[in-house]
Scaffold this active site. Structure first.
Site, PDB file in Angstrom:
ATOM      1  N   LYS A  41       0.847  -1.208   0.000  1.00  0.00           N
ATOM      2  CA  LYS A  41       0.000   0.000   0.000  1.00  0.00           C
ATOM      3  C   LYS A  41       0.876   1.250   0.000  1.00  0.00           C
ATOM      4  CE  LYS A  41      -0.256  -0.201   5.049  1.00  0.00           C
ATOM      5  NZ  LYS A  41      -1.075  -0.635   6.205  1.00  0.00           N
ATOM      6  N   TYR A 268      16.043  30.103   5.930  1.00  0.00           N
ATOM      7  CA  TYR A 268      15.039  31.032   6.461  1.00  0.00           C
ATOM      8  C   TYR A 268      15.136  31.220   7.974  1.00  0.00           C
ATOM      9  CZ  TYR A 268      12.663  30.212   1.980  1.00  0.00           C
ATOM     10  OH  TYR A 268      12.351  30.116   0.655  1.00  0.00           O
TER      11      TYR A 268
HETATM   12  C1  LIG Z   1      -0.356  -1.640   6.851  1.00  0.00           C
HETATM   13  C2  LIG Z   1      -0.954  -2.901   7.286  1.00  0.00           C
HETATM   14  C3  LIG Z   1      -0.175  -4.051   7.432  1.00  0.00           C
HETATM   15  C4  LIG Z   1       1.330  -4.052   7.338  1.00  0.00           C
HETATM   16  O1  LIG Z   1       1.863  -3.540   8.533  1.00  0.00           O
HETATM   17  P1  LIG Z   1       3.445  -3.509   8.788  1.00  0.00           P
HETATM   18  O2  LIG Z   1       3.594  -3.113  10.201  1.00  0.00           O
HETATM   19  O3  LIG Z   1       3.987  -2.489   7.847  1.00  0.00           O
HETATM   20  O4  LIG Z   1       3.962  -4.867   8.489  1.00  0.00           O
HETATM   21  C5  LIG Z   1      -0.830  -5.235   7.695  1.00  0.00           C
HETATM   22  N1  LIG Z   1      -2.170  -5.275   7.847  1.00  0.00           N
HETATM   23  C6  LIG Z   1      -2.942  -4.173   7.749  1.00  0.00           C
HETATM   24  C7  LIG Z   1      -4.404  -4.291   7.935  1.00  0.00           C
HETATM   25  C8  LIG Z   1      -2.362  -2.944   7.473  1.00  0.00           C
HETATM   26  O5  LIG Z   1      -3.134  -1.849   7.388  1.00  0.00           O
END
Ligand SMILES: *Cc1c(COP(=O)(O)O)cnc(C)c1O
Length: 375
Positions: A41, A268
């Protein structure tokens, strides 16, 4: 990462696909589960979802997980043919395109279940994973909603309108005991689903942290994001200690150098002033590229084998480092972060400097930074 930055390129994130492959192989062996869901994702946590998905599959991932359907469809369109699962949906979503592309759906409510069933066709039966709330307080059906959800899923399955492939939930990581309690609630949910006539072949609960540290949460599959990019979810335990290799190196080249007198301010608001006559070098990465402004004066960069802290404020496109009398030249490479075993600052150094976590540092690397995938 020894190859120079290509001619004319201002900044780049080098993505080591071989590292992702290695990390998946390593984590898969650690978890020992029948299946391994690689989570890509948010554009593969900033690494590029397609490159990450391809590397993960080469490393042994059997499935790919994303947050929403559009992320899944983009991967399908780009040729990823592994099973895809998406679990966070618009309230009024139409799942037709997802089901037509054989994207599996995480389903948290009766309404979503009905939407999934409606999206089926003769050629494409919807495949769902029922998401149950075990304590995180996000989505997933709460225990009081399980009877109705499981009964309706079972009815739709028997009517041939969809298939329930999995049951899943997500841990809060608050403490080992609390995660174990969530695993207990999860086991109860699976038993109730089975009592309702479902046969969810894929029970999955653990993300990276539990995949590594909590065997009780592994079940049939783990859903691993952070770890496949070679980063550690544990404070005080490095990637190397987990056998993982950070996959992203963020680097650029010094765009300008300037001799300045003692007292000269940098960037800045002059929150930094040179203590003596010195050289300011300009690093052309800023908060538009995901370099957190909160790390102003605290983050550091590696130039010519040495570390230099950010001098003054990080701006939208650039920041200054004070390189003293060192012979830094325009065009010299500056590495913001990478694999610390190469001497680069770690992603975690920037996270600490900004008061955040490694997840956020890599995920926020901006769209203006080209990703160069190497093996
Ligand atoms: C993002 C997510 C993961 C992965 O989590 P990590 O800590 O990056 O391994 C797994 N399950 C769900 C439902 C998530 O939203």
């Amino acid at each position: 990462m020894s190859a120079p930055i290509p001619q004319g390129v201002l900044r780049e994130a080098v993505i080591d696909a071989g590292a992702i492959e290695h990390n998946v192989r390593t984590l898969r062996a650690t978890a020992g589960t029948r299946e391994f869901i690689a989570v890509v994702k948010a554009d593969g946590y900033g690494h590029g979802a397609l490159a990450a998905a391809k590397a993960a599959v080469r490393g042994g991932a059997t499935r790919i997980g994303v947050s929403d359907v559009d992320e899944a469809l983009a991967l399908r369109d780009a040729g990823i043919d592994a099973p895809l699962l998406a679990w966070l949906h618009a309230p009024d979503i139409d799942f037709s395109r997802a089901v037509a592309a054989d994207v599996q759906l995480g389903i948290s409510s009766l309404d979503q279940l009905a939407r999934a069933a409606r999206a089926g066709s003769a050629e494409h039966r919807p495949v769902v994973h029922l998401k149950v709330e075990t304590g995180l307080g996000r989505n997933g059906a709460a225990p009081e909603a399980w009877p109705a959800l499981f009964a309706e899923a079972s009815r739709l399955e028997q009517a041939g309108q969809l298939r329930v492939d999995g049951v899943f939930s997500h841990l809060s990581g608050t403490s080992r005991d609390h995660d174990l309690a969530q695993a207990g609630v999860f086991t109860d949910a699976v038993a109730r689903a089975e009592a309702a006539g479902l046969r969810p072949g894929l029970r999955h609960l653990a993300a990276t942290a539990a995949a590594i540290d909590l065997p009780e949460a592994r079940f049939d599959a783990v859903r691993v994001g952070l770890g496949i990019y070679g980063l550690s979810p544990f404070e005080g335990r490095s990637s190397a200690a987990l056998g993982l290799r950070p996959a992203m190196t963020l680097r650029t080249r010094i765009a300008a150098v300037r001799r300045v007198g003692a007292g000269h301010g940098a960037s800045y608001g002059y929150t930094y002033r040179a203590a003596a006559d010195t050289t300011f070098a300009l690093v052309p990465l800023g908060y538009a590229d995901g370099i957190p402004r909160q790390a102003s004066g605290r983050g550091s960069v590696r130039i010519g084998g040495r570390r230099f802290p950010v001098a003054g404020r990080i701006a939208m496109d650039q920041f200054v480092v004070d390189v003293g009398e060192l012979p830094v030249r325009v065009g010299d490479q500056a590495v913001l972060f990478g694999d610390p075993l190469t001497g680069a600052p770690a992603v975690e150094d920037w996270a600490d400097a900004a008061g955040t976590i490694n997840y956020e540092i890599v995920t926020r690397v901006g769209s203006r930074v080209p990703r160069t995938v190497v093996r």
